[in-house]
Design an enzyme around this catalytic site. Structure first.
Site, PDB file in Angstrom:
ATOM      1  N   GLY A   1       0.848  -1.188   0.000  1.00 19.51           N
ATOM      2  CA  GLY A   1       0.000   0.000   0.000  1.00 19.51           C
ATOM      3  C   GLY A   1       0.878   1.229   0.000  1.00 19.51           C
TER       4      GLY A   1
ATOM      5  CG  ASN B   1      -9.248   9.499  12.683  1.00 18.90           C
ATOM      6  OD1 ASN B   1      -8.761  10.571  12.354  1.00 18.90           O
ATOM      7  ND2 ASN B   1      -8.552   8.387  12.713  1.00 18.90           N
TER       8      ASN B   1
ATOM      9  CD  GLU C   1      -9.258   4.285   6.314  1.00 19.34           C
ATOM     10  OE1 GLU C   1      -8.947   5.408   6.769  1.00 19.34           O
ATOM     11  OE2 GLU C   1      -8.530   3.288   6.410  1.00 19.34           O
TER      12      GLU C   1
ATOM     13  N   GLY D   1       0.544   4.463  -0.849  1.00 19.21           N
ATOM     14  CA  GLY D   1      -0.166   5.715  -1.070  1.00 19.21           C
ATOM     15  C   GLY D   1       0.501   6.789  -0.224  1.00 19.21           C
ATOM     16  CB  ALA D   2      -0.952   9.591   1.703  1.00 23.90           C
TER      17      ALA D   2
ATOM     18  CE  LYS E   1      -4.984   9.880  13.801  1.00 26.09           C
ATOM     19  NZ  LYS E   1      -4.484   9.039  12.764  1.00 26.09           N
TER      20      LYS E   1
ATOM     21  N   GLY F   1       2.033   4.967   3.065  1.00 28.64           N
ATOM     22  CA  GLY F   1       3.064   4.008   2.631  1.00 28.64           C
ATOM     23  C   GLY F   1       4.258   4.725   2.012  1.00 28.64           C
TER      24      GLY F   1
HETATM   25  N1  LIG Z   1      -3.171  10.321   4.635  1.00 32.72           N
HETATM   26  C1  LIG Z   1      -3.099  10.702   5.889  1.00 32.72           C
HETATM   27  O1  LIG Z   1      -2.848  11.884   6.155  1.00 32.72           O
HETATM   28  C2  LIG Z   1      -3.278   9.701   7.018  1.00 32.72           C
HETATM   29  C3  LIG Z   1      -2.917  10.122   8.311  1.00 32.72           C
HETATM   30  C4  LIG Z   1      -3.032   9.224   9.348  1.00 32.72           C
HETATM   31  C5  LIG Z   1      -3.509   7.939   9.113  1.00 32.72           C
HETATM   32  N2  LIG Z   1      -3.881   7.571   7.860  1.00 32.72           N
HETATM   33  C6  LIG Z   1      -4.357   6.184   7.686  1.00 32.72           C
HETATM   34  O2  LIG Z   1      -3.345   5.439   7.017  1.00 32.72           O
HETATM   35  C7  LIG Z   1      -3.948   4.402   6.223  1.00 32.72           C
HETATM   36  C8  LIG Z   1      -3.487   4.583   4.782  1.00 32.72           C
HETATM   37  O3  LIG Z   1      -4.044   5.813   4.300  1.00 32.72           O
HETATM   38  P1  LIG Z   1      -3.483   6.602   3.039  1.00 32.72           P
HETATM   39  O4  LIG Z   1      -3.959   8.001   3.193  1.00 32.72           O
HETATM   40  O5  LIG Z   1      -2.047   6.355   2.844  1.00 32.72           O
HETATM   41  O6  LIG Z   1      -4.307   5.893   1.856  1.00 32.72           O
HETATM   42  P2  LIG Z   1      -4.022   5.992   0.290  1.00 32.72           P
HETATM   43  O7  LIG Z   1      -3.250   7.218  -0.049  1.00 32.72           O
HETATM   44  O8  LIG Z   1      -5.358   5.758  -0.370  1.00 32.72           O
HETATM   45  O9  LIG Z   1      -3.070   4.756   0.010  1.00 32.72           O
HETATM   46  C9  LIG Z   1      -3.477   3.432   0.109  1.00 32.72           C
HETATM   47  C10 LIG Z   1      -2.699   2.657  -0.916  1.00 32.72           C
HETATM   48  O10 LIG Z   1      -2.984   1.275  -0.739  1.00 32.72           O
HETATM   49  C11 LIG Z   1      -2.937   0.697  -2.023  1.00 32.72           C
HETATM   50  N3  LIG Z   1      -3.548  -0.625  -2.017  1.00 32.72           N
HETATM   51  C12 LIG Z   1      -4.826  -0.970  -1.739  1.00 32.72           C
HETATM   52  N4  LIG Z   1      -4.984  -2.296  -1.830  1.00 32.72           N
HETATM   53  C13 LIG Z   1      -3.787  -2.813  -2.183  1.00 32.72           C
HETATM   54  C14 LIG Z   1      -3.298  -4.109  -2.423  1.00 32.72           C
HETATM   55  N5  LIG Z   1      -4.107  -5.175  -2.348  1.00 32.72           N
HETATM   56  N6  LIG Z   1      -2.016  -4.266  -2.775  1.00 32.72           N
HETATM   57  C15 LIG Z   1      -1.172  -3.218  -2.868  1.00 32.72           C
HETATM   58  N7  LIG Z   1      -1.576  -1.947  -2.630  1.00 32.72           N
HETATM   59  C16 LIG Z   1      -2.859  -1.748  -2.291  1.00 32.72           C
HETATM   60  C17 LIG Z   1      -3.632   1.701  -2.907  1.00 32.72           C
HETATM   61  O11 LIG Z   1      -3.293   1.404  -4.224  1.00 32.72           O
HETATM   62  P3  LIG Z   1      -3.823   2.176  -5.521  1.00 32.72           P
HETATM   63  O12 LIG Z   1      -2.853   3.289  -5.699  1.00 32.72           O
HETATM   64  O13 LIG Z   1      -3.713   1.110  -6.566  1.00 32.72           O
HETATM   65  O14 LIG Z   1      -5.207   2.616  -5.219  1.00 32.72           O
HETATM   66  C18 LIG Z   1      -3.043   3.001  -2.370  1.00 32.72           C
HETATM   67  O15 LIG Z   1      -1.861   3.322  -3.046  1.00 32.72           O
HETATM   68  C19 LIG Z   1      -5.457   4.571   6.401  1.00 32.72           C
HETATM   69  O16 LIG Z   1      -5.925   3.726   7.419  1.00 32.72           O
HETATM   70  C20 LIG Z   1      -5.596   6.027   6.826  1.00 32.72           C
HETATM   71  O17 LIG Z   1      -6.763   6.281   7.558  1.00 32.72           O
HETATM   72  C21 LIG Z   1      -3.753   8.405   6.793  1.00 32.72           C
END
Ligand SMILES: NC(=O)c1ccc[n+]([C@@H]2O[C@H](COP(=O)([O-])OP(=O)(O)OC[C@H]3O[C@@H](n4cnc5c(N)ncnc54)[C@H](OP(=O)(O)O)[C@@H]3O)[C@@H](O)[C@H]2O)c1
Length: 294
Positions: free
Chosen positions: A8, A179, A256, A10-11, A175, A13
């Site tokens: 994963g 949220n 989510e 994304g942001a 947290k 990861g």
């Molecule tokens: N962003 C923030 O500011 C923040 C802050 C604190 C906590 N969080 C938490 O952190 C977690 C991740 O959030 P995020 O913001 O990073 O989400 P995100 O940007 O949507 O990233 C999630 C990533 O997971 C990938 N993914 C999904 N299924 C997959 C699989 N089977 N195999 C490989 N990759 C896969 C997605 O791929 P695709 O690119 O193909 O869609 C996407 O790149 C969540 O629980 C969120 O609530 C986020």
């Protein structure tokens, strides 16, 4: 040196990858659904280009020392498809996600003692594939113990702050309190400015009060002051701040909502605690249907 796979990218990861990259010690593998030609993270300390292997076929992944799962919580099942290839008997799996169900979500796929639940605070967005904008520092809470210490060690030498706690349950519910109130922004399609509306502020206080009641029933130590603390924190944010629930709704991505508010309703029902405000938020956001909720 550790071999670390991130599932994963994304942001969050991407941010974790950059933090590992700056330590200069680890062999990083990025597990993605589509090829990732490059990963650049704009951090508060400068731009980091992550040097990593990229795997898009889970059957071709090799065992590593650590797996960091940073998908959205609703993608737990598809993320788990990577684990048979990535895990040997010595592999630890850190689940870096929002919510309070890290172990529940992954225990169908792994022995519970291999799972390290982690909460992260970090303002970050991924606006384009391979480009992540980290707007502030990363702070994580992980369960204290052998795995927690190993996880903290991974990031030693980076700017990440990893706090180990004997009471992860409380850290996760705290947290969740923050949220849960974020639902009002996704409902109104307005940024943090909406918390300054007195009536909306009352609703936010009520949403958090339900979260506090259910969290306490689950064993979390939450003060009565939590509700006002959460509201004050939202009101102190820049008025144009957008939380990830709202960002996902605006972008037409799944939200989510079950992880952030549905869980309060589900666990509340288990304890006989009524959670009408969270129930309404979940029902309204889920009624959008299609890609919007999970
Ligand atoms: N962003 C923030 O500011 C923040 C802050 C604190 C906590 N969080 C938490 O952190 C977690 C991740 O959030 P995020 O913001 O990073 O989400 P995100 O940007 O949507 O990233 C999630 C990533 O997971 C990938 N993914 C999904 N299924 C997959 C699989 N089977 N195999 C490989 N990759 C896969 C997605 O791929 P695709 O690119 O193909 O869609 C996407 O790149 C969540 O629980 C969120 O609530 C986020």
């Amino acid at each position: 040196m550790a071999r670390v796979a991130i599932v994963g990218v994304g942001a969050i990861g991407g941010t974790l990858a950059a933090l590992l990259e700056v330590t200069g010690r680890h062999e990083i593998t990025l597990c993605t659904r589509r090829p990732l030609n490059q990963l650049t993270v704009e951090t508060p300390d400068g731009v980091v280009t992550v040097k990593a292997a990229n795997v898009t076929d889970s059957s071709l992944a090799k065992p590593v020392d650590w797996v960091l799962v940073a998908t959205k919580a609703y993608d737990a099942k598809s993320a788990a498809a990577w684990l048979p290839s990535l895990c040997s008997e010595n592999t630890s799996v850190a689940v870096v996600q929002n919510g309070v169900e890290h172990r529940e979500n992954f225990s169908p796929f792994l022995k519970p003692d291999l799972i390290l639940p982690v909460i992260i605070e970090c303002p970050v967005e991924r606006n384009q594939v391979g480009i992540v904008h980290q707007r502030g520092p990363a702070r994580m809470h992980a369960e204290a113990g052998r795995q927690g210490s190993g996880f903290a060690q991974l990031f030693s030498g980076s700017s990440a702050k990893v706090e180990l706690t004997d009471d992860f349950l409380t850290a996760a519910w705290r947290k969740l309190c923050i949220n849960s109130a974020g639902a009002v922004t996704a409902l109104t399609m307005k940024p943090a400015s909406v918390f300054h509306d007195a009536a909306v502020g009352e609703i936010a206080l009520g949403i958090v009060a339900e979260c506090v009641a259910v969290g306490r029933a689950e064993g979390a130590r939450l003060d009565d002051s939590m509700c006002q603390t959460v509201l004050d924190a939202y009101r102190a944010q820049p008025r144009d701040s957008v939380n990830s629930l709202l960002a996902d709704r605006m972008a037409g991505r799944p939200m989510e909502i079950d992880t952030r508010n549905g869980v309060i309703v589900r666990k509340g029902a288990k304890h006989g605690i009524k959670t009408p405000l969270n129930q309404m938020a979940v029902a309204l956001l889920q009624s959008l249907g299609g890609n919007h909720t999970s």
